[in-house]
Design a protein around this motif. Structure first.
Motif, PDB file in Angstrom:
ATOM      1  N   TYR A 128      11.047 139.149  64.783  1.00 50.59           N
ATOM      2  CA  TYR A 128      10.729 137.988  65.626  1.00 50.59           C
ATOM      3  C   TYR A 128       9.229 137.914  65.910  1.00 50.59           C
ATOM      4  O   TYR A 128       8.642 136.827  65.936  1.00 50.59           O
ATOM      5  CB  TYR A 128      11.512 138.082  66.934  1.00 50.59           C
ATOM      6  CG  TYR A 128      11.360 136.871  67.820  1.00 50.59           C
ATOM      7  CD1 TYR A 128      11.969 135.662  67.496  1.00 50.59           C
ATOM      8  CD2 TYR A 128      10.597 136.927  68.990  1.00 50.59           C
ATOM      9  CE1 TYR A 128      11.830 134.550  68.300  1.00 50.59           C
ATOM     10  CE2 TYR A 128      10.459 135.819  69.800  1.00 50.59           C
ATOM     11  CZ  TYR A 128      11.081 134.634  69.457  1.00 50.59           C
ATOM     12  OH  TYR A 128      10.929 133.525  70.255  1.00 50.59           O
ATOM     13  N   GLU A 131       7.430 136.243  63.061  1.00 48.85           N
ATOM     14  CA  GLU A 131       7.528 134.782  63.113  1.00 48.85           C
ATOM     15  C   GLU A 131       6.582 134.213  64.160  1.00 48.85           C
ATOM     16  O   GLU A 131       5.961 133.161  63.947  1.00 48.85           O
ATOM     17  CB  GLU A 131       8.975 134.375  63.435  1.00 48.85           C
ATOM     18  CG  GLU A 131       9.982 134.748  62.373  1.00 48.85           C
ATOM     19  CD  GLU A 131       9.810 133.923  61.112  1.00 48.85           C
ATOM     20  OE1 GLU A 131       9.650 132.697  61.212  1.00 48.85           O
ATOM     21  OE2 GLU A 131       9.815 134.515  60.022  1.00 48.85           O
ATOM     22  N   GLN A 132       6.448 134.888  65.285  1.00 44.88           N
ATOM     23  CA  GLN A 132       5.545 134.405  66.322  1.00 44.88           C
ATOM     24  C   GLN A 132       4.091 134.429  65.855  1.00 44.88           C
ATOM     25  O   GLN A 132       3.318 133.530  66.179  1.00 44.88           O
ATOM     26  CB  GLN A 132       5.698 135.248  67.588  1.00 44.88           C
ATOM     27  CG  GLN A 132       6.979 134.974  68.355  1.00 44.88           C
ATOM     28  CD  GLN A 132       7.039 135.757  69.643  1.00 44.88           C
ATOM     29  OE1 GLN A 132       6.743 136.948  69.668  1.00 44.88           O
ATOM     30  NE2 GLN A 132       7.433 135.107  70.730  1.00 44.88           N
ATOM     31  N   ASP A 225       6.771 129.926  72.846  1.00 44.94           N
ATOM     32  CA  ASP A 225       7.184 129.350  71.577  1.00 44.94           C
ATOM     33  C   ASP A 225       7.216 127.826  71.603  1.00 44.94           C
ATOM     34  O   ASP A 225       7.295 127.198  70.552  1.00 44.94           O
ATOM     35  CB  ASP A 225       8.574 129.876  71.183  1.00 44.94           C
ATOM     36  CG  ASP A 225       8.541 131.373  70.918  1.00 44.94           C
ATOM     37  OD1 ASP A 225       7.475 131.866  70.502  1.00 44.94           O
ATOM     38  OD2 ASP A 225       9.555 132.039  71.128  1.00 44.94           O
ATOM     39  N   ILE A 265      10.229 128.357  65.468  1.00 45.13           N
ATOM     40  CA  ILE A 265      11.030 129.532  65.110  1.00 45.13           C
ATOM     41  C   ILE A 265      12.493 129.209  65.391  1.00 45.13           C
ATOM     42  O   ILE A 265      12.910 129.073  66.541  1.00 45.13           O
ATOM     43  CB  ILE A 265      10.597 130.763  65.927  1.00 45.13           C
ATOM     44  CG1 ILE A 265       9.098 131.018  65.755  1.00 45.13           C
ATOM     45  CG2 ILE A 265      11.392 131.979  65.507  1.00 45.13           C
ATOM     46  CD1 ILE A 265       8.568 132.149  66.608  1.00 45.13           C
ATOM     47  N   PHE A 271      17.159 137.950  64.623  1.00 46.59           N
ATOM     48  CA  PHE A 271      16.203 138.254  65.682  1.00 46.59           C
ATOM     49  C   PHE A 271      16.859 138.903  66.903  1.00 46.59           C
ATOM     50  O   PHE A 271      16.174 139.193  67.885  1.00 46.59           O
ATOM     51  CB  PHE A 271      15.493 136.975  66.146  1.00 46.59           C
ATOM     52  CG  PHE A 271      14.741 136.256  65.059  1.00 46.59           C
ATOM     53  CD1 PHE A 271      13.996 136.954  64.131  1.00 46.59           C
ATOM     54  CD2 PHE A 271      14.777 134.873  64.972  1.00 46.59           C
ATOM     55  CE1 PHE A 271      13.299 136.298  63.128  1.00 46.59           C
ATOM     56  CE2 PHE A 271      14.082 134.196  63.983  1.00 46.59           C
ATOM     57  CZ  PHE A 271      13.346 134.916  63.050  1.00 46.59           C
TER      58      PHE A 271
END
Length: 576
Positions: A128, A131-132, A225, A265, A271
């Protein structure tokens, strides 16, 4: 009986080669994992460094099966080639003591346990984080997408943005937490989704073009996010998809937004740690995908309940619905038609009766009030009625705002007469009304309620069933995939020791060749099984969850094949 000295001698060699192989493979796979985001998103040096850091736990874990099999194939192949196994057996040490109940078993158990712990807790969090990092610089992400695909990937706000090119102005002069990107020759397409259950089905409504668009991006507080986007369009022109009754105009400068853009995301079970997976399995309505579908059901339920209350008042003996406001004003709506008012899911209709529809065109010339107008609308304040409107028909629309316990209501009256003036255009009035307790209660209804017959018409119940089943399948497949991956480390250790002794070579190239196929078989089947289980076919039959059954079969069949291979080889070697 295996002595401590011999056990330590073999295990030390196994562990050393395993760690070296795992480190090398993890490094190679980490750099390999960078290729796609590096070429697609244009990462800067800081992002590359952070991604390598977050990639390491995941890639290290994924390297465990191959590294464990490779280490046992090398060590036991060298022991066999140097006749050390023969010497051990001549001393009364069995093959089982050297492999299945010896150093290979200990290594396999350690690797399996560590792999399971990483897969359950550390790998989901690090994945995760990767992805961030990719989406941390949204402005650069948008600019790269425009340069490569000429399309901004955010369409959940009801608009799609296209552009010829884009560039990033100096970001250091902007306030902290804000980003900016400039798009040249932009085209903005506002879209509608007439079929909410079909995510990719969008119908264009309006088009905006301009010389350039300046997009300001502000990260939301409390949610790193989600971002808020405001776009300024310069030197533009607006034109509709359908010209009849629409407005076409040139614009010097206009703003679009601010719009809360959802996180790029996407929610995914990969995740989630094991406790989150367990919670969602027991409370599937808490998953984001199911919650989005349920929200649509709840909004439709509140809207229908409100329309039902209004229609019941209009169809009562008093034929009157009343809306009170905190300012002291109130609206009165009356229906004197011969037929009942119909309450539908998305609108309340008081239709023009057929006799009135046929007479409306012929009686207007002889007298305004000759046209039947069964709808009466009045506005009152402290001094009395301030507006009285007679109408031939009525439509009412409502949009629930659950967070404020209110409904945004729009009333549309057609063929209206206010006592002095006949209106050719519909009379439209928008106002807010508080929710009743019955309307509020629809927001608290459970998943089981919306799956029952009582909720028919509030939404696509088949789509709800598909989303729920898909989420269940994904959770089960992900959990089984992690367990299968960890167990494969133990099984591949057994297979590696048998293959090493069979080929009788400590050569690294030979060991890699014989260890590659079983490891690849196991890992590939696990990934394929997870994909198959979580993707339902178009004509899915809920009575037979074939995707889940097929997915679980693929997830575990590789381990059974490797276990059978290891058992057969060890049995044959034991007979020699």
């Amino acid at each position: 009986m295996l002595s401590r000295t011999l056990f330590a001698y073999i295990f030390k060699d196994l562990f050393r080669i395993f760690m070296m192989t795992s480190g090398a493979l993890a490094g190679i796979m980490s750099f390999g994992g960078l290729l796609r985001p590096l070429t697609r998103e244009g990462l800067d040096a800081g992002q590359v460094g952070r991604m390598l850091t977050y990639f390491t736990p995941a890639m290290t874990t994924y390297s465990f099966p191959v590294a464990a099999l490779f280490a046992t194939a090398v060590v036991y192949g060298r022991l066999s080639a140097d006749n050390e196994l023969t010497a051990a057996r001549s001393s009364g040490i069995s093959l089982i003591s050297l492999t299945v109940a010896g150093p290979a078993l200990v290594l396999g158990l350690i690797v399996a346990i560590v792999s399971l712990m990483f897969l359950c807790f550390i790998v989901p969090a690090s994945t995760y984080k990767v992805e961030q990092v990719i989406y941390s610089n949204i402005a650069k992400f948008i600019a790269n997408r425009v340069e490569r695909n000429h399309e901004v990937p955010f369409s959940d706000s009801g608009a799609i943005i296209y552009g010829q090119s884009a560039y990033l102005p100096p970001q250091d002069k902007l306030p902290r937490g804000r980003q900016r990107v400039v798009i040249y020759s932009p085209t903005i397409v506002k879209v509608d989704r007439p079929r909410p259950q079909e995510r990719d089905y969008r119908v264009p409504r309006d088009f905006y073009t301009g010389s350039r668009a300046i997009i300001d991006i502000q990260k939301m507080r409390g949610d790193e996010d989600e971002v808020q986007m405001t776009m300024t369009l310069e030197g533009g022109f607006k034109f509709p998809r359908v010209y009849e009754g629409a407005v076409e105009a040139g614009i010097e400068q206009t703003s679009y937004g601010p719009v809360i853009m959802p996180s790029p995301i996407k929610p995914d079970v990969k995740f989630m740690d094991v406790w989150r997976l367990k919670h969602l399995y027991n409370h599937i309505a808490d998953s984001e995908k199911v919650r989005k579908v349920l929200n649509e059901f709840r909004l439709n339920g509140q809207r229908e309940k409100f329309f039902e209350e209004v229609s019941n008042q209009l169809n009562s003996p008093q034929h009157e619905a009343r809306f009170n406001f905190e300012t002291g004003e109130h609206y009165v709506l009356k229906w004197d038609g011969p037929g009942p008012v119909g309450a539908q899911v998305k609108e309340l209709i008081a239709p023009l009766p057929e006799y009135a529809r046929t007479q409306a065109g012929t009686t207007r010339a002889t007298g305004i009030m000759a046209t039947p107008r069964p709808v009466l609308f009045q506005k009152f304040d402290a001094s009395g009625a301030t507006l009285t409107m007679h109408a031939a028909s009525m439509r009412m629309f409502a949009r629930p705002r659950t967070e404020a316990d209110q409904l945004d209501v729009t009333l549309e009256l057609t063929d209206c007469f206010d006592g002095t003036l006949l209106r050719s255009q519909p009379f439209v009035l928008s106002f807010n009304v508080p929710m009743s307790d019955a309307v509020k209660s629809m927001a608290d209804q459970s998943l089981e309620y919306f799956e029952s017959k009582a909720a028919v018409g509030l939404g696509d119940q088949r789509n709800l069933m598909l989303v729920k089943t898909e989420m269940y399948n994904a959770i089960i497949a992900e959990s089984n995939g992690r367990a299968s991956f960890a167990i494969s480390c133990l099984i591949l250790v057994m297979a590696g020791s048998a293959l090493g002794m069979m080929f009788k070579s400590g050569n690294f190239l030979t060991a890699f060749a014989v260890s590659f196929v079983p490891a690849l078989l196991s890992i590939t089947l696990i990934i394929a099984g997870q994909r198959v289980a979580s993707h339902l076919p178009l004509h899915f039959n809920p009575a037979n969850n074939a995707p889940l059954q097929t997915g679980l079969f693929l997830i575990w069949i590789g381990n059974f094949v490797n276990l059978a291979l290891a058992g057969t080889l060890l049995w044959r070697l034991g007979r020699k």
